[in-house]
Design an enzyme around this catalytic site. Structure first.
Site, short mmCIF file in Angstrom:
data_model
loop_
_atom_site.label_atom_id
_atom_site.label_comp_id
_atom_site.label_asym_id
_atom_site.label_seq_id
_atom_site.Cartn_x
_atom_site.Cartn_y
_atom_site.Cartn_z
CB CYS A 279 -0.98 -0.01 1.16
SG CYS A 279 -2.23 -1.28 0.91
CG PHE A 280 3.59 2.62 3.22
CD1 PHE A 280 2.32 2.71 3.74
CD2 PHE A 280 4.67 2.57 4.09
CE1 PHE A 280 2.10 2.74 5.11
CE2 PHE A 280 4.47 2.61 5.46
CZ PHE A 280 3.19 2.69 5.97
NE ARG A 445 13.16 -4.95 7.53
CZ ARG A 445 12.01 -4.38 7.21
NH1 ARG A 445 11.50 -3.43 7.95
NH2 ARG A 445 11.38 -4.74 6.12
P1 NAD Z 1 -5.80 -8.73 -1.77
O1 NAD Z 1 -5.22 -8.74 -3.13
O2 NAD Z 1 -5.19 -9.55 -0.69
O3 NAD Z 1 -7.34 -9.20 -1.87
C1 NAD Z 1 -8.23 -8.72 -2.81
C2 NAD Z 1 -9.15 -9.88 -3.24
O4 NAD Z 1 -10.20 -9.35 -4.06
C3 NAD Z 1 -8.44 -10.94 -4.09
O5 NAD Z 1 -8.54 -12.20 -3.45
C4 NAD Z 1 -9.20 -10.92 -5.43
O6 NAD Z 1 -9.34 -12.18 -6.02
C5 NAD Z 1 -10.54 -10.35 -5.01
N1 NAD Z 1 -11.31 -9.77 -6.12
C6 NAD Z 1 -10.88 -8.86 -7.04
N2 NAD Z 1 -11.89 -8.53 -7.86
C7 NAD Z 1 -12.99 -9.24 -7.46
C8 NAD Z 1 -14.34 -9.32 -7.92
N3 NAD Z 1 -14.75 -8.57 -8.94
N4 NAD Z 1 -15.18 -10.14 -7.26
C9 NAD Z 1 -14.75 -10.89 -6.22
N5 NAD Z 1 -13.50 -10.84 -5.74
C10 NAD Z 1 -12.61 -10.03 -6.35
O7 NAD Z 1 -5.89 -7.21 -1.35
P2 NAD Z 1 -5.87 -6.62 0.16
O8 NAD Z 1 -4.48 -6.54 0.65
O9 NAD Z 1 -6.91 -7.31 0.96
O10 NAD Z 1 -6.32 -5.12 -0.14
C11 NAD Z 1 -7.64 -4.81 -0.52
C12 NAD Z 1 -7.84 -3.31 -0.44
O11 NAD Z 1 -7.65 -2.87 0.90
C13 NAD Z 1 -6.85 -2.50 -1.27
O12 NAD Z 1 -7.51 -1.37 -1.78
C14 NAD Z 1 -5.81 -2.06 -0.26
O13 NAD Z 1 -5.19 -0.84 -0.63
C15 NAD Z 1 -6.64 -1.86 0.98
N6 NAD Z 1 -5.91 -2.04 2.26
C16 NAD Z 1 -5.03 -3.08 2.41
C17 NAD Z 1 -4.41 -3.27 3.63
C18 NAD Z 1 -3.45 -4.41 3.85
O14 NAD Z 1 -2.85 -4.46 4.92
N7 NAD Z 1 -3.26 -5.31 2.90
C19 NAD Z 1 -4.70 -2.43 4.70
C20 NAD Z 1 -5.61 -1.39 4.51
C21 NAD Z 1 -6.22 -1.22 3.28
C1 UGA Z 2 0.36 0.17 6.48
C2 UGA Z 2 -0.24 1.10 7.53
O1 UGA Z 2 0.53 1.04 8.71
C3 UGA Z 2 -1.69 0.71 7.83
O2 UGA Z 2 -2.27 1.66 8.71
C4 UGA Z 2 -2.48 0.67 6.54
O3 UGA Z 2 -3.80 0.25 6.79
C5 UGA Z 2 -1.82 -0.28 5.57
O4 UGA Z 2 -0.46 0.16 5.33
C6 UGA Z 2 -2.49 -0.30 4.23
O5 UGA Z 2 -3.17 0.62 3.85
O6 UGA Z 2 -2.20 -1.29 3.55
P1 UGA Z 2 1.40 -2.26 6.51
O7 UGA Z 2 1.91 -1.87 5.17
O8 UGA Z 2 0.68 -3.54 6.65
O9 UGA Z 2 0.42 -1.13 7.06
O10 UGA Z 2 2.61 -2.29 7.56
P2 UGA Z 2 3.46 -1.14 8.29
O11 UGA Z 2 3.67 -1.55 9.67
O12 UGA Z 2 2.90 0.20 8.06
O13 UGA Z 2 4.87 -1.24 7.54
C7 UGA Z 2 5.02 -0.83 6.19
C8 UGA Z 2 6.49 -0.94 5.80
O14 UGA Z 2 7.25 0.08 6.46
C9 UGA Z 2 7.14 -2.27 6.19
O15 UGA Z 2 8.01 -2.69 5.18
C10 UGA Z 2 7.88 -1.93 7.46
O16 UGA Z 2 8.96 -2.78 7.70
C11 UGA Z 2 8.34 -0.51 7.14
N1 UGA Z 2 8.63 0.28 8.35
C12 UGA Z 2 7.64 0.57 9.23
C13 UGA Z 2 9.91 0.74 8.58
O17 UGA Z 2 10.83 0.50 7.78
N2 UGA Z 2 10.15 1.49 9.70
C14 UGA Z 2 9.18 1.79 10.59
O18 UGA Z 2 9.47 2.48 11.59
C15 UGA Z 2 7.89 1.32 10.35
#
Ligand code: NAD
Ligand code: UGA
Length: 481
Positions: A279-280, A445
């Site tokens: 995501c970042f 790290r």
């Molecule tokens: P992911 O890729 O793990 O999961 C998404 C799933 O959606 C997949 O399994 C895919 O097959 C399914 N999919 C796609 N299109 C579809 C459709 N039309 N019908 C049914 N299923 C479908 O993704 P994720 O990491 O869960 O992220 C999902 C969203 O949440 C993203 O927008 C991401 O930015 C956001 N988000 C992710 C995190 C995280 O930690 N991974 C945290 C906060 C927000």
């Molecule tokens: C991040 C945000 O922390 C969540 O709030 C958000 O929901 C999520 O993205 C998302 O939208 O997907 P995540 O990517 O799962 O969560 O993990 P983080 O703990 O944020 O770490 C992100 C990356 O930064 C990792 O590679 C981690 O090792 C690195 N990091 C983090 C550092 O290098 N230094 C730090 O001090 C913290």
């Protein structure tokens, strides 16, 4: 006020799975169905042994055990689940576009649009649609436009409820969130009712003071901005780490001094080989793209630097390995400990390990990898997806090990790329003894004790500290004494 009894979540990924598991646990009267088009993923969620569910997340198997087939269901029957649900969470992937307009920057909303069209075509009762995926600001308007042009009389309310969980701590974050953000149409009675329906769900376990309601655009933009701010802190401390290495300052000490200022705070100041995760980068690129599309070039340029610095950090870590090993790693075994983008997850998306491995293979190194949770095939597919060389070459130049000591045997250097706790308790003397000398250890790290590693004989390099070897330490000690 309407109480929700049936929820559908489209997308059974890192967000859909854990968030719905927690909602199902906290709201036993609600039936929650998580659907996905990926039948293998759904089959894995339904695996009898909860340790085999598709994502590794501490605390999740226990919850799945408790709620699966009680009021939480995983299914590929998307249409049926949509029809039954009163509230539909969209939790599908929104990666960076790899083609066409906005390539390499904008979010690819193809899967979001598909969901909206599918909901529009099969829904036969009114629905509340919840954006759980991270989306560009104003996406709700696109959803509304698709959903409301079907002409079948079904009414949709659209809410934005971005997810802030971090992988590895997802369950803790979901059970005890800093805040829950809900954006909706506050001007309209039905909009307010939809907001309240979602507030009522979270109220089951989240204190009301932590549930924020805003307009939709603020909610969508807050999510992108939160990730941008977090990533910016990591890039800021990483920028300082390079300065530390030149000046004799120590980035750990600097971060500690900064973090004790309550205005700055201590979190996200761990200098590292570079941030990864799905995501970042994608969310900042998305923010940059949006700013550019409004002609806000200074804003775009400002945020772009967070990514520039992160790429620089990953590259300079790999270059430092090459330089330290007498300017060549050709034919040398280099062991990478850790492939996941952070500890306690099996997610490898955008992991720094991928870039470091690719760089070192280009320098003709022989790479050994050990990660306690990432599957071998995932490691290869991550490398293959870069399309830097053939799949066969990747398999020849990189080997995956299931035993860390075997991975480190006969290595010229080890690089720690993920902060897995188990790395701290390894028998480092044993590892040192079976390496080629001088034995180099690059701690991406800042996980290991510098002095201890130097005493064992390693040439030890951490991030943001002057390079030190056992010899230098002895001279310094002598002076002090
Ligand atoms: P992911 O890729 O793990 O999961 C998404 C799933 O959606 C997949 O399994 C895919 O097959 C399914 N999919 C796609 N299109 C579809 C459709 N039309 N019908 C049914 N299923 C479908 O993704 P994720 O990491 O869960 O992220 C999902 C969203 O949440 C993203 O927008 C991401 O930015 C956001 N988000 C992710 C995190 C995280 O930690 N991974 C945290 C906060 C927000
Ligand atoms: C991040 C945000 O922390 C969540 O709030 C958000 O929901 C999520 O993205 C998302 O939208 O997907 P995540 O990517 O799962 O969560 O993990 P983080 O703990 O944020 O770490 C992100 C990356 O930064 C990792 O590679 C981690 O090792 C690195 N990091 C983090 C550092 O290098 N230094 C730090 O001090 C913290």
């Amino acid at each position: 006020m309407k109480k929700i009894k049936s929820i559908c979540c489209i997308g059974a990924g890192y967000v859909g799975g854990p968030t719905m598991a927690v909602i199902a646990q906290k709201c036993p009267e609600i039936t929650v169905t998580v659907v996905d088009i990926n039948d293998k993923r759904i089959a894995a969620w339904n695996e009898k042994n909860v340790e085999n569910i598709p994502i590794y997340e501490p605390g999740l198997p226990e919850i799945i055990k408790e709620v699966r087939n009680r009021n939480l269901f995983f299914s590929t029957s998307v249409n049926e689940a949509i029809q039954r649900a009163e509230m539909i969470f969209i939790s599908v992937n929104t990666p960076t576009k790899t083609y066409g307009l906005g390539k390499g920057m904008a979010a690819d909303l193809k899967w979001i649009e598909l969901c909206a069209r599918q909901i529009a075509s099969v829904a036969n009762t009114d629905k509340i649609i919840v954006e759980k995926s991270t989306l560009p600001v104003r996406t709700a308007a696109t959803l509304k436009s698709i959903l409301t042009t079907t002409g079948n009389g079904v009414k949709f309310q659209i809410l934005s409820n971005p997810e802030f969980l971090a992988e590895g701590t997802a369950i803790r974050d979901l059970l005890c969130p800093d805040r829950v953000l809900i954006g909706g149409d506050q001007e309209d009675r039905e909009g307010r009712e939809a907001i309240q329906a979602l507030v009522d769900i979270y109220r089951e376990w989240v204190p009301e003071t932590r549930i924020l309601t805003t307009n939709v655009w603020s909610s969508e933009l807050s999510k992108l901005t939160a990730n941008a701010f977090l990533a910016q802190r990591v890039s800021s401390i990483n920028a300082i780490s390079e300065l530390c290495e030149k000046t004799g300052a120590n980035v750990g000490e600097v971060a500690n001094a900064l973090g004790m200022d309550s205005r700055i705070g201590s979190k996200f100041l761990n200098s590292s080989v570079g941030f990864g995760g799905s995501c970042f980068q994608k969310d900042i690129l998305n923010l940059v793209y949006i700013a550019k599309s409004y002609g806000l070039h200074e804003v775009a340029h400002y945020w772009e630097q967070v990514i520039v610095m992160n790429d620089h950090q990953k590259r300079r870590f790999a270059a430092n390995i090459t330089r330290s090993l007498y300017n060549t790693v050709a034919g040398k075994k280099i062991t990478l400990l850790g492939w996941a983008f952070k500890k306690d997850t099996n997610d490898t998306r955008e992991s720094a390990a991928i870039s470091v491995a690719d760089y070192l293979i280009n320098e003709q190194a022989d790479i050994a990898v050990y990660d306690p949770r990432v599957e071998t095939e995932k490691i290869y597919s991550d490398l293959d997806s870069l399309e830097t060389r053939t799949d066969l070459e990747n398999r020849t130049k990189l080997k995956v090990f299931s035993d860390p000591y075997e991975a480190c045997k006969d290595a010229h250097a080890i690089a720690i790329l993920t902060e897995w706790d188990e790395f701290k308790s390894y028998d480092w003397a044993r590892i040192y003894n079976c390496m080629i000398k001088p034995a180099f250890l690059f701690d991406g790290r800042n996980l290991l004790d510098t002095q201890k590693m130097l005493n064992l004989g390693f040439v030890f390099r951490s991030i943001g500290a002057e390079p030190r070897s056992a010899k230098v330490v002895k001279i310094r000690t002598a002076k002090v004494g």
